[in-house]
Design a protein around this motif. Structure first.
Motif, PDB file in Angstrom:
ATOM      1  N   VAL A 180     -29.496  74.512 -67.401  1.00 25.81           N
ATOM      2  CA  VAL A 180     -28.495  73.563 -67.904  1.00 25.81           C
ATOM      3  C   VAL A 180     -29.044  72.135 -67.843  1.00 25.81           C
ATOM      4  O   VAL A 180     -28.861  71.338 -68.775  1.00 25.81           O
ATOM      5  N   CYS A 181     -29.713  71.793 -66.771  1.00 25.92           N
ATOM      6  CA  CYS A 181     -30.287  70.455 -66.649  1.00 25.92           C
ATOM      7  C   CYS A 181     -31.319  70.199 -67.747  1.00 25.92           C
ATOM      8  O   CYS A 181     -31.364  69.112 -68.332  1.00 25.92           O
ATOM      9  N   VAL A 182     -32.145  71.200 -68.027  1.00 25.34           N
ATOM     10  CA  VAL A 182     -33.133  71.059 -69.097  1.00 25.34           C
ATOM     11  C   VAL A 182     -32.444  70.840 -70.443  1.00 25.34           C
ATOM     12  O   VAL A 182     -32.863  70.009 -71.252  1.00 25.34           O
ATOM     13  N   VAL A 183     -31.365  71.587 -70.685  1.00 22.22           N
ATOM     14  CA  VAL A 183     -30.629  71.461 -71.950  1.00 22.22           C
ATOM     15  C   VAL A 183     -30.070  70.045 -72.123  1.00 22.22           C
ATOM     16  O   VAL A 183     -30.260  69.397 -73.160  1.00 22.22           O
ATOM     17  N   VAL A 184     -29.374  69.547 -71.109  1.00 22.24           N
ATOM     18  CA  VAL A 184     -28.746  68.229 -71.213  1.00 22.24           C
ATOM     19  C   VAL A 184     -29.802  67.126 -71.304  1.00 22.24           C
ATOM     20  O   VAL A 184     -29.681  66.191 -72.114  1.00 22.24           O
ATOM     21  N   GLN A 185     -30.843  67.241 -70.509  1.00 20.83           N
ATOM     22  CA  GLN A 185     -31.867  66.209 -70.532  1.00 20.83           C
ATOM     23  C   GLN A 185     -32.617  66.190 -71.863  1.00 20.83           C
ATOM     24  O   GLN A 185     -32.964  65.117 -72.381  1.00 20.83           O
ATOM     25  N   SER A 186     -32.843  67.359 -72.435  1.00 20.70           N
ATOM     26  CA  SER A 186     -33.490  67.418 -73.746  1.00 20.70           C
ATOM     27  C   SER A 186     -32.623  66.766 -74.813  1.00 20.70           C
ATOM     28  O   SER A 186     -33.123  66.058 -75.697  1.00 20.70           O
ATOM     29  N   GLY A 187     -31.311  67.010 -74.738  1.00 24.04           N
ATOM     30  CA  GLY A 187     -30.403  66.379 -75.693  1.00 24.04           C
ATOM     31  C   GLY A 187     -30.410  64.865 -75.573  1.00 24.04           C
ATOM     32  O   GLY A 187     -30.428  64.146 -76.584  1.00 24.04           O
ATOM     33  N   ALA A 188     -30.402  64.369 -74.345  1.00 20.98           N
ATOM     34  CA  ALA A 188     -30.430  62.918 -74.133  1.00 20.98           C
ATOM     35  C   ALA A 188     -31.740  62.310 -74.622  1.00 20.98           C
ATOM     36  O   ALA A 188     -31.760  61.232 -75.235  1.00 20.98           O
ATOM     37  N   PHE A 189     -32.838  62.996 -74.357  1.00 20.49           N
ATOM     38  CA  PHE A 189     -34.143  62.531 -74.840  1.00 20.49           C
ATOM     39  C   PHE A 189     -34.168  62.478 -76.360  1.00 20.49           C
ATOM     40  O   PHE A 189     -34.684  61.530 -76.967  1.00 20.49           O
ATOM     41  N   ALA A 190     -33.591  63.513 -77.005  1.00 22.59           N
ATOM     42  CA  ALA A 190     -33.574  63.571 -78.461  1.00 22.59           C
ATOM     43  C   ALA A 190     -32.726  62.466 -79.069  1.00 22.59           C
ATOM     44  O   ALA A 190     -32.998  62.000 -80.180  1.00 22.59           O
ATOM     45  N   MET A 191     -31.685  62.035 -78.367  1.00 21.76           N
ATOM     46  CA  MET A 191     -30.874  60.918 -78.843  1.00 21.76           C
ATOM     47  C   MET A 191     -31.603  59.589 -78.659  1.00 21.76           C
ATOM     48  O   MET A 191     -31.516  58.687 -79.500  1.00 21.76           O
ATOM     49  N   ALA A 192     -32.325  59.444 -77.553  1.00 18.35           N
ATOM     50  CA  ALA A 192     -32.975  58.168 -77.241  1.00 18.35           C
ATOM     51  C   ALA A 192     -34.208  57.904 -78.091  1.00 18.35           C
ATOM     52  O   ALA A 192     -34.440  56.769 -78.532  1.00 18.35           O
ATOM     53  N   SER A 193     -34.998  58.926 -78.327  1.00 16.40           N
ATOM     54  CA  SER A 193     -36.313  58.719 -78.944  1.00 16.40           C
ATOM     55  C   SER A 193     -36.271  58.143 -80.352  1.00 16.40           C
ATOM     56  O   SER A 193     -37.028  57.209 -80.654  1.00 16.40           O
ATOM     57  N   PRO A 194     -35.428  58.662 -81.272  1.00 12.00           N
ATOM     58  CA  PRO A 194     -35.410  58.045 -82.608  1.00 12.00           C
ATOM     59  C   PRO A 194     -35.037  56.569 -82.570  1.00 12.00           C
ATOM     60  O   PRO A 194     -35.627  55.750 -83.294  1.00 12.00           O
ATOM     61  N   SER A 195     -34.071  56.215 -81.731  1.00 12.77           N
ATOM     62  CA  SER A 195     -33.686  54.804 -81.627  1.00 12.77           C
ATOM     63  C   SER A 195     -34.830  53.963 -81.081  1.00 12.77           C
ATOM     64  O   SER A 195     -35.147  52.886 -81.604  1.00 12.77           O
ATOM     65  N   ARG A 196     -35.463  54.442 -80.015  1.00 12.33           N
ATOM     66  CA  ARG A 196     -36.568  53.674 -79.424  1.00 12.33           C
ATOM     67  C   ARG A 196     -37.702  53.483 -80.430  1.00 12.33           C
ATOM     68  O   ARG A 196     -38.237  52.385 -80.605  1.00 12.33           O
TER      69      ARG A 196
END
Length: 418
Positions: free
Chosen positions: A111-127
Motif C-alpha cells: 500500500v505504501c508503494v502504491v500511494v508513494q508512486s501515485g504522489a511521485f507521478a503527480m509531482a514529476s510532470p509539474s516539476r
C-alpha cells in the motif's frame, strides 16, 4: 570542444534551489527504493513478491502520471508539486513507523508503494514542466543534463547509504534518512515563484479529455512516439533490478551487496553526466538514442554472466552510463516537440514510461526468475533488449533518421492536432 557538464543553469536561483531539492530528496528516495525490496525479500524469501512491488507501483504511475500531466497544464505547477510532495513525505513517515514497530506487514508495504508512486507521478510532470519557465531557452538542454546527472548521483549515493543501514537489517534507519532528506524538496517548492498556466485557455479544465488530447498529439509525432518505445523496451525487457536482492544473497555474500548493485547504475550514470558536454553537438540524436539503448542491454547481459561482484558492478556502471546518455537524448527530443500548453501532459507520459517501465520490468524479471532462475532472467533480458531495439529502429526508421539540423522542431499547437 566542451567535454565537461555545463553548469550555466545553476546561475538562476529558482532553478538552483529546485535542482538541489530534487537531488537531495531523490537520494533519500533511493534509500527507500533499496530498503523496501530488501525488507520484502527478507519477509518472503521470494523474488516474485519483489516483482509484485513493481506492478503495485506501476498502476498509480500510469493513472496519476497521465492525469498529473494534465493537472500540471491547468493549475499552478508549484502548488501541484508542493501538495504531491507532502503526500509522498507522509508515506515515508509511515514506512518509518512500521519499521520501528516491527509490523512486518507485506500488505502495508505494498500500500505504501502504491500511494508513494501515485504522489511521485503527480509531482514529476509539474516539476519537469516548471524548468522551462525558470530558464532561458539556451539553458534548457544543459539543465536536462544537470538534472540527469544529479539523479544518477542520487542513484549512486542513496543505495550506498542503504547498504550501510541494511548491514544490520535496520530498515528504520533507511526510512529515517529518506524522511529527513525529503524536507529539502519541500523547502525548494515553497521558495519557487507561482507557475500558473500562461493563458486563460490553458487554465480550462477538461479532465481525461485533456489527457486524450495529449496522447493524440504524441501519436501524431513518430519521432517522439518511437523515442518512448525504445525506452519501454530497455526498461521492461532488460532492467534486472528485481533480481538484485536474490543475486546479492546467493552470489555475492549477503543483502548489503544489493546496495552496491543498484549504486553501480548510479555511478555509471554520474560518470556519463560529468562528461556530457559533447551530447549537445550530436546531430543524429535518434540514431544515438537507439545505439545507447543497445549498449545498455549488452552491458546488462554481460553483467549477468559474471560471478564476481566487482566485474558485475563495473558492467552495471557501463549500463548506467548508457542509460543516462539515452535519457538526455530522449528529453532533448521531447523538449523539441513540446509547446508549453502540452508540456505537462507529455511530461506525464514521460514519467509513466521512465518510472513505470522498470516496474513492469521488475515483474518480468521476477516471473522469469521463478521459472528459469535469476541468472537466466538477467542474461536473457539484456540480450532481448538489444535484439528488440535494433529491430524496432529498422522496422520504424523515423527515429533512426531523425536529425536535429533537419528538424522543423514539430512544435504544433494542440488545435492543429485536434
Amino acid at each position: 570542444m566542451k567535454l565537461f557538464i555545463d553548469t550555466a543553469p545553476l546561475r538562476h536561483a529558482a532553478y538552483r534551489r529546485l535542482w538541489i531539492g530534487q537531488v537531495v530528496s531523490f537520494t533519500g528516495a533511493q534509500v527507500t527504493a533499496v530498503a523496501v525490496p530488501v525488507q520484502v525479500y527478507a519477509m518472503t524469501r521470494s523474488s516474485f513478491w519483489v516483482g509484485v512491488l513493481g506492478v503495485a507501483g506501476f498502476v498509480p504511475l500510469l493513472v496519476f502520471g497521465l492525469w498529473g500531466g494534465a493537472i500540471a497544464d491547468h493549475f499552478d505547477r508549484r502548488r501541484v508539486l508542493l501538495i504531491s510532495s507532502l503526500v509522498s513525505w507522509a508515506v515515508t513517515l509511515l514506512l518509518l513507523l512500521q519499521a520501528l514497530l516491527g509490523l512486518d506487514s507485506l500488505a502495508l508495504l505494498i500500500v505504501c508503494v502504491v500511494v508513494q508512486s501515485g504522489a511521485f507521478a503527480m509531482a514529476s510532470p509539474s516539476r519537469n514542466a516548471i524548468i522551462p519557465r525558470l530558464l532561458p531557452d539556451e539553458d534548457i538542454a544543459p539543465a536536462m543534463a544537470l538534472g540527469s546527472t544529479g539523479m544518477h548521483s542520487s542513484i549512486l549515493l542513496g543505495p550506498l547509504l542503504a547498504a550501510a543501514a541494511l548491514t544490520a537489517d535496520r530498515y528504520w534507519i533507511a526510512y529515517l534518512i529518506d524522511a529527513v532528506l525529503f524536507t529539502v524538496v519541500l523547502w525548494a517548492a515553497l521558495r519557487l515563484p507561482a507557475v500558473p498556466p500562461l493563458t486563460t485557455a490553458d487554465a480550462k479544465i477538461s479532465g481525461w479529455r485533456s489527457v486524450k488530447d495529449g496522447l493524440r498529439y504524441m501519436s501524431s509525432q513518430p519521432v517522439l512516439l518511437m523515442s518512448f518505445v525504445v525506452d519501454i523496451i530497455a526498461m521492461t525487457v532488460a532492467m534486472p533490478r528485481a533480481l538484485f536482492p536474490e543475486v546479492a544473497d546467493t552470489h555475492f555474500g549477503g543483502s548489503s551487496a544489493t546496495g552496491l548493485l543498484v549504486a553501480a547504475l548510479g555511478l555509471g550514470g554520474l560518470a556519463g553526466g560529468l562528461v556530457s558536454g559533447w551530447i549537445g553537438r550530436v546531430d543524429r540524436q535518434g540514431a544515438a538514442l537507439i545505439l545507447m539503448v543497445a549498449v545498455f542491454g549488452a552491458a546488462v547481459a554481460a553483467a549477468g554472466l559474471t560471478r564476481s561482484l566487482w566485474p558485475c558492478v563495473l558492467l552495471l556502471g557501463v549500463a548506467g552510463a548508457a542509460d543516462m546518455i539515452s535519457g538526455v537524448f530522449r528529453q532533448a527530443i521531447l523538449a523539441t516537440y513540446a509547446p508549453d500548453e502540452m508540456r505537462g501532459r507529455l511530461q506525464g507520459v514521460f514519467v509513466v514510461v521512465v518510472a513505470g517501465g522498470p516496474r513492469i520490468g521488475d515483474l518480468r524479471a521476477g516471473a522469469m526468475a521463478a521459472s528459469l532462475g535469476a541468472s537466466a532472467s538477467w542474461i536473457l533480458g539484456g540480450i532481448g533488449c538489444v535484439v528488440l531495439v535494433v529491430a524496432a529502429g529498422l522496422a520504424f526508421p523515423a527515429l533512426l533518421r531523425y536529425r536535429v539540423s533537419a528538424s522543423d522542431t514539430g512544435k504544433r499547437s494542440l488545435e492543429q492536432v485536434t
